[in-house]
Design a protein around this motif. Structure first.
Motif, PDB file in Angstrom:
ATOM      1  N   PRO A 185       0.816  -1.230   0.000  1.00 46.88           N
ATOM      2  CA  PRO A 185       0.000   0.000   0.000  1.00 46.88           C
ATOM      3  C   PRO A 185       0.848   1.279   0.000  1.00 46.88           C
ATOM      4  O   PRO A 185       0.406   2.301  -0.535  1.00 46.88           O
ATOM      5  CB  PRO A 185      -0.807  -0.101   1.301  1.00 46.88           C
ATOM      6  N   SER A 187       3.221   1.948  -1.817  1.00 50.71           N
ATOM      7  CA  SER A 187       3.530   2.304  -3.208  1.00 50.71           C
ATOM      8  C   SER A 187       2.562   3.350  -3.743  1.00 50.71           C
ATOM      9  O   SER A 187       2.858   4.051  -4.703  1.00 50.71           O
ATOM     10  CB  SER A 187       3.428   1.074  -4.118  1.00 50.71           C
ATOM     11  N   ARG A 188       1.395   3.426  -3.122  1.00 52.07           N
ATOM     12  CA  ARG A 188       0.374   4.380  -3.578  1.00 52.07           C
ATOM     13  C   ARG A 188       0.333   5.634  -2.706  1.00 52.07           C
ATOM     14  O   ARG A 188      -0.577   6.437  -2.815  1.00 52.07           O
ATOM     15  CB  ARG A 188      -0.995   3.674  -3.622  1.00 52.07           C
ATOM     16  N   GLU A 189       1.313   5.765  -1.823  1.00 51.53           N
ATOM     17  CA  GLU A 189       1.440   6.971  -0.972  1.00 51.53           C
ATOM     18  C   GLU A 189       2.545   7.852  -1.539  1.00 51.53           C
ATOM     19  O   GLU A 189       3.723   7.578  -1.311  1.00 51.53           O
ATOM     20  CB  GLU A 189       1.837   6.567   0.457  1.00 51.53           C
ATOM     21  N   GLN A 193       7.128   7.872  -1.677  1.00 57.84           N
ATOM     22  CA  GLN A 193       7.723   7.363  -2.916  1.00 57.84           C
ATOM     23  C   GLN A 193       8.704   8.303  -3.608  1.00 57.84           C
ATOM     24  O   GLN A 193       9.064   8.087  -4.756  1.00 57.84           O
ATOM     25  CB  GLN A 193       6.620   6.908  -3.887  1.00 57.84           C
TER      26      GLN A 193
END
Ligand SMILES: [Fe+2]
Length: 302
Positions: A185, A187-189, A193
């Motif tokens: 999850p 990776s979508r923050e 990143q």
């Protein structure tokens, strides 16, 4: 290995923890361990090609282990585990007692041919001793994997072992099975990143959260008792993306970079000394009990 092989337990795919270390030995063969040139790939294209092969040739259990590790080791998970374990209020044990406790770890190893956890630790320490290193270094070899008692608290394999990596910033593409981070999850923050993520350039590893496992746990148990070089070896021995790949230099400060020479000096003992010759535990016990008592109290908090 048959393609039809299915892991016996979906949360603990490895038949024993050595399966992860066996994979590391394939990925990082001994001849590439020269500590003077720790992260010089001679031919980047060739290195990339081999990298793919390690992944393709990995046992299904190892692949599944990394999939779970990369999926579940989020920033929040690491914070939760630190809160759960770093109060060190589970047990009080001496070092040798902890070695015997770790030895009760039951897995699918073959007791006739595979060495026990305690024998592995003695083997690592004995090789360091044979090479004439100082006593604190020998002791570090002896205890470096005691954090694996996390397994005995019921923690899944992927939260105990595995190459560690920073959480809260971008994942290096040198991390094995990098593609599995797509399911994490974090990776979508977007804030997690960027290259430095929640950290800052040169902030020092002391301020960086690594994926949770046996290195960090043991570091907190022993941090009051050993010299800084030993503590670096313990805390970062699984941080392969840094000590073998040379990644995450931008998060390190000058002291980290200096101290990583010791992490690199330790790595060959961690990775390549686990042979099949059984150390004589009873014969070695008095030497090691004396060494332990030089640095540690009779009881530590775990
Ligand atoms: Fe380890």
């Amino acid at each position: 290995m048959a393609a039809t092989e299915t892991p016996s337990n979906s949360n603990d795919p490895l038949s024993n923890l050595e399966e992860w270390e066996d994979f590391l030995k394939v990925r990082y063969p001994e001849e590439t361990a020269a500590s003077s040139k720790p992260f010089q790939a001679t031919d980047p294209n060739k290195a990339k090609e081999q990298f793919r092969n390690y992944e393709a040739d990995a046992r299904p259990s190892v692949r599944e282990f990394y999939r779970l590790n990369h999926r579940h080791q989020t920033y929040d998970f690491v914070q939760a585990k630190k809160k759960e374990f770093l109060s060190l209020s589970r047990r009080r044990m001496g070092i040798w007692e902890a070695m015997e406790f770790l030895n009760t770890l039951v897995d699918d190893s073959d007791p006739d041919t595979d060495l026990s956890q305690l024998e592995h630790l003695l083997q690592t320490a004995e090789q360091i001793r044979r090479d004439g290193h100082p006593r604190w270094f020998i002791l570090t070899g002896l205890i470096h994997d005691l954090g694996k008692i996390l397994c005995l608290y019921g923690e899944p394999q992927w939260a105990v072992v595995g190459d560690t990596f920073p959480v809260g910033c971008a994942y290096s593409d040198k991390i094995v099975f990098h593609q599995f981070f797509a399911d994490n999850p974090d990776s979508r923050e977007p804030k997690y990143q960027t290259r430095t993520g929640i950290y800052s350039e040169g902030c020092g590893l002391e301020n960086v959260h690594l994926s949770w496992g046996h290195d960090e746990y043991l570091y907190h148990v022993v941090k009051g008792y050993l010299p800084p070089k030993a503590l670096y070896m313990i805390r970062y021995h699984s941080f392969y993306p840094a000590h073998r790949e040379g990644e995450y230099q931008h998060l390190m400060n000058g002291r980290d970079k200096e101290m990583f020479e010791w992490v690199r000096a330790f790595n060959p003992y961690d990775l390549y000394t686990k042979g099949h010759e059984r150390p004589n535990v009873e014969q070695l016990r008095s030497f090691y009990n004396e060494l332990i008592s030089e640095y540690f109290p009779t009881e530590l908090r775990w």
